[in-house]
Design an enzyme around this catalytic site. Structure first.
Site, PDB file in Angstrom:
ATOM      1  N   ASN A  90      22.088  -2.350  42.904  1.00  0.00           N
ATOM      2  CA  ASN A  90      20.887  -2.361  43.738  1.00  0.00           C
ATOM      3  C   ASN A  90      21.174  -1.586  45.013  1.00  0.00           C
ATOM      4  O   ASN A  90      22.316  -1.546  45.456  1.00  0.00           O
ATOM      5  CB  ASN A  90      20.550  -3.796  44.153  1.00  0.00           C
ATOM      6  CG  ASN A  90      19.837  -4.552  43.060  1.00  0.00           C
ATOM      7  OD1 ASN A  90      19.530  -4.009  42.013  1.00  0.00           O
ATOM      8  ND2 ASN A  90      19.567  -5.808  43.312  1.00  0.00           N
ATOM      9  N   ASP A 141      20.203  -7.866  38.848  1.00  0.00           N
ATOM     10  CA  ASP A 141      19.645  -8.879  37.947  1.00  0.00           C
ATOM     11  C   ASP A 141      20.284  -8.817  36.559  1.00  0.00           C
ATOM     12  O   ASP A 141      20.386  -9.826  35.888  1.00  0.00           O
ATOM     13  CB  ASP A 141      18.127  -8.690  37.835  1.00  0.00           C
ATOM     14  CG  ASP A 141      17.438  -9.119  39.125  1.00  0.00           C
ATOM     15  OD1 ASP A 141      17.747 -10.215  39.613  1.00  0.00           O
ATOM     16  OD2 ASP A 141      16.620  -8.339  39.662  1.00  0.00           O
ATOM     17  N   LYS A 189      36.353   5.530  29.553  1.00  0.00           N
ATOM     18  CA  LYS A 189      35.185   6.288  30.012  1.00  0.00           C
ATOM     19  C   LYS A 189      34.368   6.770  28.806  1.00  0.00           C
ATOM     20  O   LYS A 189      34.938   7.325  27.859  1.00  0.00           O
ATOM     21  CB  LYS A 189      35.665   7.492  30.839  1.00  0.00           C
ATOM     22  CG  LYS A 189      34.524   8.268  31.434  1.00  0.00           C
ATOM     23  CD  LYS A 189      35.028   9.456  32.241  1.00  0.00           C
ATOM     24  CE  LYS A 189      33.838  10.287  32.677  1.00  0.00           C
ATOM     25  NZ  LYS A 189      34.232  11.586  33.190  1.00  0.00           N
ATOM     26  N   ILE A 214      22.837 -16.728  41.368  1.00  0.00           N
ATOM     27  CA  ILE A 214      23.803 -17.435  42.225  1.00  0.00           C
ATOM     28  C   ILE A 214      23.067 -18.441  43.126  1.00  0.00           C
ATOM     29  O   ILE A 214      23.490 -19.592  43.274  1.00  0.00           O
ATOM     30  CB  ILE A 214      24.599 -16.416  43.076  1.00  0.00           C
ATOM     31  CG1 ILE A 214      25.359 -15.469  42.144  1.00  0.00           C
ATOM     32  CG2 ILE A 214      25.554 -17.127  44.031  1.00  0.00           C
ATOM     33  CD1 ILE A 214      25.910 -14.232  42.821  1.00  0.00           C
ATOM     34  N   PHE A 216      16.764 -15.330  50.044  1.00  0.00           N
ATOM     35  CA  PHE A 216      15.929 -14.229  50.507  1.00  0.00           C
ATOM     36  C   PHE A 216      14.963 -13.823  49.411  1.00  0.00           C
ATOM     37  O   PHE A 216      15.270 -13.984  48.228  1.00  0.00           O
ATOM     38  CB  PHE A 216      16.796 -13.010  50.877  1.00  0.00           C
ATOM     39  CG  PHE A 216      17.228 -13.025  52.310  1.00  0.00           C
ATOM     40  CD1 PHE A 216      18.200 -13.917  52.745  1.00  0.00           C
ATOM     41  CD2 PHE A 216      16.655 -12.166  53.242  1.00  0.00           C
ATOM     42  CE1 PHE A 216      18.588 -13.949  54.077  1.00  0.00           C
ATOM     43  CE2 PHE A 216      17.038 -12.191  54.570  1.00  0.00           C
ATOM     44  CZ  PHE A 216      18.004 -13.087  54.990  1.00  0.00           C
ATOM     45  N   LYS A 232       9.020 -18.745  44.767  1.00  0.00           N
ATOM     46  CA  LYS A 232      10.452 -18.475  44.534  1.00  0.00           C
ATOM     47  C   LYS A 232      11.309 -19.629  45.069  1.00  0.00           C
ATOM     48  O   LYS A 232      12.287 -20.035  44.455  1.00  0.00           O
ATOM     49  CB  LYS A 232      10.837 -17.158  45.214  1.00  0.00           C
ATOM     50  CG  LYS A 232      12.128 -16.562  44.717  1.00  0.00           C
ATOM     51  CD  LYS A 232      12.294 -15.105  45.141  1.00  0.00           C
ATOM     52  CE  LYS A 232      11.457 -14.175  44.285  1.00  0.00           C
ATOM     53  NZ  LYS A 232      11.477 -12.790  44.744  1.00  0.00           N
ATOM     54  N   LYS A 241      13.741 -21.614  42.502  1.00  0.00           N
ATOM     55  CA  LYS A 241      15.203 -21.537  42.615  1.00  0.00           C
ATOM     56  C   LYS A 241      15.800 -22.837  43.139  1.00  0.00           C
ATOM     57  O   LYS A 241      16.991 -23.059  43.025  1.00  0.00           O
ATOM     58  CB  LYS A 241      15.596 -20.372  43.513  1.00  0.00           C
ATOM     59  CG  LYS A 241      15.067 -19.031  42.991  1.00  0.00           C
ATOM     60  CD  LYS A 241      16.024 -17.908  43.220  1.00  0.00           C
ATOM     61  CE  LYS A 241      15.456 -16.613  42.659  1.00  0.00           C
ATOM     62  NZ  LYS A 241      16.435 -15.546  42.599  1.00  0.00           N
TER      63      LYS A 241
HETATM   64  N1  CTP Z   1      19.929 -13.964  43.876  1.00  0.00           N
HETATM   65  C1  CTP Z   1      21.137 -14.495  43.491  1.00  0.00           C
HETATM   66  N2  CTP Z   1      21.647 -14.196  42.245  1.00  0.00           N
HETATM   67  C2  CTP Z   1      20.979 -13.396  41.405  1.00  0.00           C
HETATM   68  C3  CTP Z   1      19.740 -12.833  41.799  1.00  0.00           C
HETATM   69  C4  CTP Z   1      19.238 -13.134  43.044  1.00  0.00           C
HETATM   70  O1  CTP Z   1      21.759 -15.229  44.264  1.00  0.00           O
HETATM   71  N3  CTP Z   1      21.526 -13.134  40.216  1.00  0.00           N
HETATM   72  C5  CTP Z   1      19.372 -14.346  45.184  1.00  0.00           C
HETATM   73  C6  CTP Z   1      19.379 -13.256  46.224  1.00  0.00           C
HETATM   74  O2  CTP Z   1      20.577 -13.248  46.963  1.00  0.00           O
HETATM   75  C7  CTP Z   1      18.170 -13.677  47.080  1.00  0.00           C
HETATM   76  C8  CTP Z   1      17.223 -14.209  46.052  1.00  0.00           C
HETATM   77  O3  CTP Z   1      18.033 -14.675  44.997  1.00  0.00           O
HETATM   78  O4  CTP Z   1      18.502 -14.729  47.944  1.00  0.00           O
HETATM   79  C9  CTP Z   1      16.287 -13.136  45.569  1.00  0.00           C
HETATM   80  O5  CTP Z   1      15.770 -13.521  44.373  1.00  0.00           O
HETATM   81  P1  CTP Z   1      15.200 -12.510  43.271  1.00  0.00           P
HETATM   82  O6  CTP Z   1      14.668 -13.338  42.173  1.00  0.00           O
HETATM   83  O7  CTP Z   1      16.183 -11.464  42.946  1.00  0.00           O
HETATM   84  O8  CTP Z   1      14.067 -11.971  44.092  1.00  0.00           O
HETATM   85  P2  CTP Z   1      13.661 -10.561  44.475  1.00  0.00           P
HETATM   86  O9  CTP Z   1      14.843  -9.685  44.753  1.00  0.00           O
HETATM   87  O10 CTP Z   1      12.731 -10.796  45.599  1.00  0.00           O
HETATM   88  O11 CTP Z   1      13.017 -10.021  43.136  1.00  0.00           O
HETATM   89  P3  CTP Z   1      11.815 -10.510  42.186  1.00  0.00           P
HETATM   90  O12 CTP Z   1      10.623 -10.569  43.077  1.00  0.00           O
HETATM   91  O13 CTP Z   1      11.809  -9.478  41.160  1.00  0.00           O
HETATM   92  O14 CTP Z   1      12.136 -11.865  41.652  1.00  0.00           O
END
Ligand code: CTP
Length: 406
Positions: free
Chosen positions: A213, A281, A291, A311, A329, A343, A347
């Site tokens: 990312n 993701d 390689k 996480i 976030f 969200k 979560k």
């Molecule tokens: N996060 C994480 N582990 C992951 C993916 C995300 O800890 N494998 C955490 C990020 O650090 C952040 C939050 O989850 O705190 C963001 O969630 P995410 O679902 O990735 O949201 P967005 O980036 O906003 O994307 P989307 O809207 O597509 O869900």
């Protein structure tokens, strides 16, 4: 700092004009200061002013017969409790990393057996240059402690990372180094432990390629630094970034999301978790060991992707290992509050910092951030501010949360 002896190496940079103030503050606290001034440093501050404030001779010449007779550069490097390089220019950091010893300052730094702290100061591009970043990492791996730099307006008219920390912050770092921060000045998060994730993760395709990312890590690093500044023991788990380690944090560097999760779990228990990392993701199910070669006319290799473990959701649901306060976030372009609120529930975290990244805000790679703080029962719109200011506000909110809970 009564009786502490500081050998202060002043190299060339506009921030050298703040050094007289630093010397004054050190002297007020009972420390003795002896200055070594580089040729570059002399362009910004005079030997006379440093000498008057330190009430000592200022050393600037490697080949001075008188100086060698009186003190000798080896003794100079050892008759101190700590060596502080401030401002530390890109040039002196490069000399330190390379082991050059062509002038008095670099020779002293080569010859010293004392701990070295450095407060970098340079233009943002020079700070971000891979040469400087490599030098900084080399120096840190050898035990040099960095103080700053910080982000802000620069004398050259640009904005960004590279400003020398303020004299008060350098002083605080020295006091912390000597274990001298009196309990009365203990921060409101003293005794607590925070785990902060920051930066991107790199998901390998093969040994040379990866998926990632876009993330500078600025916001996560600033939060870790702001929590540490409030006295919190802070573990920063970070993917690859070009940033210096924030002051006062234990930094664990990882590359992949799986390693980030393992490092976060190993860092628990914690009172606070802030997940600011832009975790990839998905990862490639089976990264190639060797390689992957291109073959003329052949189709690109198919990449079988699998989802990475979340996480934030994992630690939010970690049972008795769950930190008391978990903050996530959410980067949103539309329906910021609605999406972020959903969200938060999905979560299982306590708060969500909803990042408005719609193009109109210009937030993504920039230095400012426009956020909403979504808690269980409220959503606060914060005005547009720098990422550093967001970090400080969030750290204060966290401190108030714990104070109220007590
Ligand atoms: N996060 C994480 N582990 C992951 C993916 C995300 O800890 N494998 C955490 C990020 O650090 C952040 C939050 O989850 O705190 C963001 O969630 P995410 O679902 O990735 O949201 P967005 O980036 O906003 O994307 P989307 O809207 O597509 O869900």
């Amino acid at each position: 700092m009564q009786g502490k002896r500081v050998l202060l190496i002043v190299s060339g940079g506009i921030a050298a004009i703040k050094i007289p103030d630093l010397i004054r503050r050190l002297r007020e606290r009972g420390a003795s200061v002896r200055c070594v001034l580089t040729e570059g440093g002399k362009q910004f501050v005079t030997p006379l002013s440093l000498s008057a404030l330190s009430e000592d001779k200022v050393y600037d010449d490697l080949f001075s017969l008188t100086d060698e007779h009186e003190m000798g550069h080896i003794n100079l490097s050892r008759e101190a409790d700590v060596v502080l390089v401030a401002p530390a220019s890109a040039d002196i950091l490069a000399k330190m990393a390379a082991g050059l010893a062509g002038d008095l300052a670099s020779t002293v730094l080569m010859a010293t057996d004392k701990p070295v702290l450095a407060a970098p100061s340079m233009n943002v591009r020079m700070w971000e240059h891979p040469a400087t970043q490599t030098n900084v990492k080399t120096l840190q791996s050898r035990g040099v402690t960095l103080i700053g730099p910080t982000e802000g307006d620069m004398a050259c008219g640009e904005f960004g990372m590279g400003r020398m920390s303020e004299p008060s912050d350098i002083l605080a770092a020295l006091e912390a180094f000597f274990g001298l921060r009196p309990k009365s000045q203990a921060g409101p998060l003293e005794g607590r432990h925070a785990v902060v994730t920051s930066g991107p993760t790199f998901e390998p395709i093969d040994p040379v390629r990866y998926i990632a990312n876009r993330s500078s890590g600025k916001q996560g690093h600033a939060i870790a630094g702001a929590l540490a500044a409030l006295g919190c023991r802070t573990t920063l788990v970070t993917g690859p970034t070009a940033l210096a380690d924030p002051h006062g944090c234990d930094v664990i560097r990882i590359e992949s999301a799986r390693d980030m999760l393992a490092a976060v779990e190993a860092a628990l228990p914690a009172d606070i978790a802030v997940c600011a990392a832009a975790v990839a993701d998905w990862r490639v199910a089976e990264a190639a060991v060797g390689k992957i070669k291109k073959h003329a006319g052949a189709a690109p290799p198919p990449l079988q992707m699998v989802e990475n473990t979340d996480i934030l959701a994992t630690i939010s649901n970690a049972g008795n290992k769950r930190p008391a306060l978990v903050v996530g976030f959410a980067a949103e372009t539309d329906d910021v509050i609605k999406n972020a609120t959903e969200k938060r529930a999905r979560k299982g975290c306590d708060w969500i910092v909803a990042n408005d990244v719609s193009p109109a805000t210009g937030t993504f790679a920039g230095d400012d951030n426009t956020v909403h703080l979504i808690t269980e029962d409220a959503s606060d719109a914060w005005p547009k501010m720098t990422k550093l200011a967001v970090a400080e506000h969030l750290a204060q909110r966290i401190a108030h949360h714990f104070e109220a809970a007590e």
